[in-house]
Design an enzyme around this catalytic site. Structure first.
Site, PDB file in Angstrom:
ATOM      1  N   GLY A  55     -33.489  -9.085 -24.174  1.00 31.85           N
ATOM      2  CA  GLY A  55     -32.390  -9.256 -23.228  1.00 31.85           C
ATOM      3  C   GLY A  55     -32.887  -9.863 -21.937  1.00 31.85           C
ATOM      4  O   GLY A  55     -34.103  -9.937 -21.705  1.00 31.85           O
ATOM      5  N   CYS A  82     -39.233  -7.281 -27.648  1.00 30.90           N
ATOM      6  CA  CYS A  82     -39.231  -7.961 -26.349  1.00 30.90           C
ATOM      7  C   CYS A  82     -38.795  -7.004 -25.230  1.00 30.90           C
ATOM      8  O   CYS A  82     -39.536  -6.087 -24.893  1.00 30.90           O
ATOM      9  CB  CYS A  82     -38.358  -9.214 -26.430  1.00 30.90           C
ATOM     10  SG  CYS A  82     -38.686 -10.344 -25.078  1.00 30.90           S
ATOM     11  N   TYR A  83     -37.586  -7.139 -24.704  1.00 34.91           N
ATOM     12  CA  TYR A  83     -37.144  -6.200 -23.661  1.00 34.91           C
ATOM     13  C   TYR A  83     -37.245  -4.767 -24.190  1.00 34.91           C
ATOM     14  O   TYR A  83     -37.595  -3.839 -23.453  1.00 34.91           O
ATOM     15  CB  TYR A  83     -35.712  -6.519 -23.216  1.00 34.91           C
ATOM     16  CG  TYR A  83     -35.205  -5.549 -22.172  1.00 34.91           C
ATOM     17  CD1 TYR A  83     -35.548  -5.712 -20.834  1.00 34.91           C
ATOM     18  CD2 TYR A  83     -34.415  -4.453 -22.528  1.00 34.91           C
ATOM     19  CE1 TYR A  83     -35.119  -4.791 -19.874  1.00 34.91           C
ATOM     20  CE2 TYR A  83     -33.977  -3.541 -21.588  1.00 34.91           C
ATOM     21  CZ  TYR A  83     -34.327  -3.718 -20.267  1.00 34.91           C
ATOM     22  OH  TYR A  83     -33.907  -2.821 -19.319  1.00 34.91           O
ATOM     23  N   HIS A 172     -40.621 -12.267 -31.366  1.00 33.43           N
ATOM     24  CA  HIS A 172     -39.323 -12.158 -32.043  1.00 33.43           C
ATOM     25  C   HIS A 172     -39.453 -12.343 -33.559  1.00 33.43           C
ATOM     26  O   HIS A 172     -39.443 -13.467 -34.050  1.00 33.43           O
ATOM     27  CB  HIS A 172     -38.356 -13.205 -31.477  1.00 33.43           C
ATOM     28  CG  HIS A 172     -37.934 -12.883 -30.085  1.00 33.43           C
ATOM     29  ND1 HIS A 172     -36.829 -12.118 -29.796  1.00 33.43           N
ATOM     30  CD2 HIS A 172     -38.505 -13.185 -28.895  1.00 33.43           C
ATOM     31  CE1 HIS A 172     -36.723 -11.963 -28.491  1.00 33.43           C
ATOM     32  NE2 HIS A 172     -37.737 -12.611 -27.914  1.00 33.43           N
ATOM     33  N   GLU A 174     -37.245 -11.788 -35.706  1.00 32.13           N
ATOM     34  CA  GLU A 174     -35.966 -12.201 -36.283  1.00 32.13           C
ATOM     35  C   GLU A 174     -35.832 -13.720 -36.351  1.00 32.13           C
ATOM     36  O   GLU A 174     -34.982 -14.244 -37.056  1.00 32.13           O
ATOM     37  CB  GLU A 174     -34.786 -11.588 -35.492  1.00 32.13           C
ATOM     38  CG  GLU A 174     -34.583 -12.097 -34.067  1.00 32.13           C
ATOM     39  CD  GLU A 174     -35.462 -11.392 -33.030  1.00 32.13           C
ATOM     40  OE1 GLU A 174     -36.534 -10.889 -33.384  1.00 32.13           O
ATOM     41  OE2 GLU A 174     -35.080 -11.384 -31.849  1.00 32.13           O
ATOM     42  N   SER A 226      -5.251 -20.157 -45.358  1.00 32.08           N
ATOM     43  CA  SER A 226      -5.527 -21.573 -45.133  1.00 32.08           C
ATOM     44  C   SER A 226      -6.283 -22.188 -46.304  1.00 32.08           C
ATOM     45  O   SER A 226      -6.364 -23.397 -46.435  1.00 32.08           O
ATOM     46  CB  SER A 226      -6.373 -21.732 -43.864  1.00 32.08           C
ATOM     47  OG  SER A 226      -7.662 -21.185 -44.093  1.00 32.08           O
ATOM     48  N   GLY A 228      -9.438 -21.528 -46.597  1.00 32.82           N
ATOM     49  CA  GLY A 228     -10.834 -21.409 -46.166  1.00 32.82           C
ATOM     50  C   GLY A 228     -11.409 -20.114 -46.762  1.00 32.82           C
ATOM     51  O   GLY A 228     -10.652 -19.286 -47.278  1.00 32.82           O
ATOM     52  N   VAL A 229     -12.715 -19.961 -46.647  1.00 32.69           N
ATOM     53  CA  VAL A 229     -13.361 -18.807 -47.284  1.00 32.69           C
ATOM     54  C   VAL A 229     -12.820 -17.487 -46.720  1.00 32.69           C
ATOM     55  O   VAL A 229     -12.455 -16.581 -47.477  1.00 32.69           O
ATOM     56  CB  VAL A 229     -14.898 -18.838 -47.044  1.00 32.69           C
ATOM     57  CG1 VAL A 229     -15.591 -17.750 -47.826  1.00 32.69           C
ATOM     58  CG2 VAL A 229     -15.454 -20.188 -47.383  1.00 32.69           C
ATOM     59  N   ASP A 230     -12.761 -17.394 -45.392  1.00 34.19           N
ATOM     60  CA  ASP A 230     -12.437 -16.105 -44.777  1.00 34.19           C
ATOM     61  C   ASP A 230     -11.026 -15.622 -45.130  1.00 34.19           C
ATOM     62  O   ASP A 230     -10.834 -14.476 -45.525  1.00 34.19           O
ATOM     63  CB  ASP A 230     -12.588 -16.182 -43.247  1.00 34.19           C
ATOM     64  CG  ASP A 230     -13.917 -16.784 -42.839  1.00 34.19           C
ATOM     65  OD1 ASP A 230     -14.826 -16.798 -43.695  1.00 34.19           O
ATOM     66  OD2 ASP A 230     -14.055 -17.252 -41.702  1.00 34.19           O
ATOM     67  N   SER A 231     -10.045 -16.508 -44.972  1.00 40.68           N
ATOM     68  CA  SER A 231      -8.679 -16.052 -45.263  1.00 40.68           C
ATOM     69  C   SER A 231      -8.502 -15.846 -46.765  1.00 40.68           C
ATOM     70  O   SER A 231      -7.758 -14.956 -47.191  1.00 40.68           O
ATOM     71  CB  SER A 231      -7.629 -17.014 -44.702  1.00 40.68           C
ATOM     72  OG  SER A 231      -7.676 -18.261 -45.344  1.00 40.68           O
ATOM     73  N   LYS A 371     -20.820 -14.391 -42.684  1.00 38.83           N
ATOM     74  CA  LYS A 371     -20.253 -15.364 -43.612  1.00 38.83           C
ATOM     75  C   LYS A 371     -20.894 -15.295 -45.010  1.00 38.83           C
ATOM     76  O   LYS A 371     -20.182 -15.320 -46.013  1.00 38.83           O
ATOM     77  CB  LYS A 371     -20.471 -16.774 -43.031  1.00 38.83           C
ATOM     78  CG  LYS A 371     -19.694 -17.847 -43.743  1.00 38.83           C
ATOM     79  CD  LYS A 371     -18.482 -18.172 -42.953  1.00 38.83           C
ATOM     80  CE  LYS A 371     -17.653 -19.276 -43.444  1.00 38.83           C
ATOM     81  NZ  LYS A 371     -16.452 -19.398 -42.625  1.00 38.83           N
TER      82      LYS A 371
END
Ligand code: XMP
Length: 515
Positions: A55, A82-83, A172, A174, A226, A228-231, A371
């Site tokens: 952070g 880190c922080y 880091h 990650e 729509s 799309g993947v999410d909907s 996602k």
């Protein structure tokens, strides 16, 4: 969620989300909690490990964000990054100094000084490459801690207190530039936190369906689908829970990719037997967009028209009490302010701004997921790869990919060019390597020569990017032959275009969409 989890306490780092991803990639459920919301957490029962993020704050200042000693002493394993490391050090009597001369940004060589469970299989002959981003450094070991590894500029890069189960690292893990970063998380999760249960999104299906059933009871849910993947995944999931009580509305704005909307409608209606209504509003959209060039005005208008149509549908049935949205976890964390104030959904989300006026309650079955997890869920729900692996597409559609005024003619030209581009990506097996690709029309015409004739036509810009989540992106490096072929193919097959260019900018400084 009542399963073994890792809590990630967010101190405002740009890459906290990546920590959550790495943990989940290893099959462990993780949640991010803003440091300002920590007080609200009632029990830590299912929390098997805590990670403190990096952070922008500094423990060398008078005021800095901290966690209570009580949490440190609970013997829940803690990993500070880190922080997080600096906070651990400060809390246990170590010294942290701000040292401009010894700051480290970017790659650094890390040397092993003592064996640790955390660093099992992490070093290659006692050395490895890590990614640093810090100015403050721990200069004196806190009480009860051991030094595990050092770089040239910071002696205390990894420290541990085995008794308290507390570990700290300055770099880091990650970030993919850290070699073997995943191994550190693996060791922390499975050897230190001793988490056994492997979390898989597919196994969540039943739980999610039960939750929806409980919430909706006998009411109806309306969902803007729509394709799309999410909907699509949201709709399939809710459909499994409440069947025809889910009403899906597909608003054809005429601003979608070529033929895609009608095909998607058929799939949902016939294959998945969803209760879906297609509303053709393209004429309305074209006429209202006629004289608008400004991208923000386009966005606002498109959003408003959408709300009007949607609202009208929702009012038709009094039993509709819920609105389903395909909100994802990054939408939630990105919109959470670091000051801990209210949570607002990303304003450019497809149906953002809808619910308040309609007094519908929200259902967001994907709000805990990334996602790639949503795609796994889609797969386990039987969603066809064509939809499940589809690149993201913005709510305002081609209107923000036609720069300047939008006309039906330009839409047809762009749809054709885009269709050729996307099909070529699929045929030449590039599509799944790319996060998002599309064609756009620039608002200038240029001179060309075709046969013996002078032409004065549109420029088609192609964009293809690789990304993890759309927040940052790099352009895709096509081989030369592909660019040669695609340019020819578009110009030969799409009247109205006489020049093709490829966008080679990353995000930042550019964005993915042109607007
Ligand atoms: P930018 O252009 O900001 O886009 O780099 C990042 C990602 O967001 C998508 N995008 C949208 N998605 N509604 C959406 O659902 C929108 O209004 C919208 N605008 C941009 C964009 O396609 C990219 O994937």
């Amino acid at each position: 969620m009542n399963i073994d989890k890792v809590l990630i306490i967010d101190f405002g780092s740009q890459v906290t989300k990546l920590i959550a991803r790495r943990v989940r990639e290893l099959g462990v459920y993780s949640e991010i909690l803003n440091i300002n919301h920590l007080k609200n957490i009632k029990k830590l029962e299912s929390v098997k490990g805590i990670i403190l993020s990096g952070g922008p704050a500094s423990v060398t200042q008078k005021k800095y964000p901290k966690i209570s000693k009580e949490i440190f002493l609970k013997k829940i394993p803690i990993l500070g990054i880190c922080y997080g490391l600096q906070l651990i050090s400060k809390s246990f009597g170590g010294k942290v100094k701000n040292n401009k001369k010894k700051r480290e940004f970017g790659r650094a060589l890390l040397f092993e000084k003592k064996k640790s469970v955390l660093t099992k299989n992490f070093f290659d002959k006692k050395i490895t490459n890590v990614w640093m981003s810090h100015q403050d450094a721990v200069t004196n070991l806190p009480k009860g801690f051991n030094k595990i590894a050092s770089t040239k500029n910071s002696a205390l890069t990894i420290i541990e207190n085995k008794n308290l189960n507390i570990y700290g690292i300055q770099f880091h893990p990650e970030i993919t530039h850290t070699q073997n970063g995943k191994t550190l998380f693996y060791n922390f999760l499975f050897h230190i936190c001793k988490i056994k249960k492997k979390w898989k999104i597919g196994l969540q299906k039943k739980r999610l369906i039960d939750l929806i059933k409980k919430k909706v009871k006998g009411n109806k849910v309306i969902c803007a689908l729509s394709g799309g993947v999410d909907s699509s995944v949201s709709a399939l999931l809710i459909n499994k829970a409440i069947k025809s009580n889910l009403i899906c509305i597909m608003v054809d704005t005429g601003l979608m990719r070529k033929n895609e909307f009608k095909k998607t409608y058929k799939i949902f209606k016939k294959k998945y037997k969803l209760n879906v209504k297609l509303i053709n509003a393209s004429k309305l959209y074209y006429s209202k967009l006629k004289n608008i060039s400004d991208p923000e005005k386009k966005r606002k208008l498109i959003g408003k028209l959408f709300i009007n149509i949607f609202e009208k549908e929702a009012k038709k049935n009094k039993k509709i009490k819920f609105l389903a949205q395909g909100t994802l976890y990054p939408d939630i964390i990105e919109s959470r302010s670091t000051t801990g104030k209210s949570t607002k959904i990303k304003s450019h989300h497809n149906v953002g701004g809808l619910p308040k006026k309609m007094r519908l309650k929200l259902i967001e079955p994907l709000r805990d997921f990334f996602k790639d997890e949503v795609r796994s869920l889609g797969k386990s729900l039987g969603l066809t790869d064509k939809i499940n692996n589809r690149h993201p597409f913005p709510g305002p559609g081609l209107a923000i990919r036609i720069l300047g005024k939008v006309t039906p003619d330009k839409i047809r030209i762009l749809q054709d060019a885009d269709h050729i581009f996307i099909n070529e990506l699929i045929n030449k097996k590039f599509y799944n390597k790319i996060w998002q690709a599309y064609a756009a029309l620039l608002p200038v015409k240029t001179v060309g020569v075709m046969g013996d004739t002078r032409t004065y036509e549109h420029i088609c810009l192609l964009r293809a990017v690789i990304s993890e989540d759309g927040m940052s992106a790099d352009y895709f490096k096509f081989p030369q032959w592909f660019l040669d072929n695609i340019s020819n193919k578009i110009i030969n097959n799409v009247p109205g275009i006489n020049r093709v260019v490829y966008d080679i900018t990353s995000k930042p400084p550019s964005t993915i969409e042109l607007e």
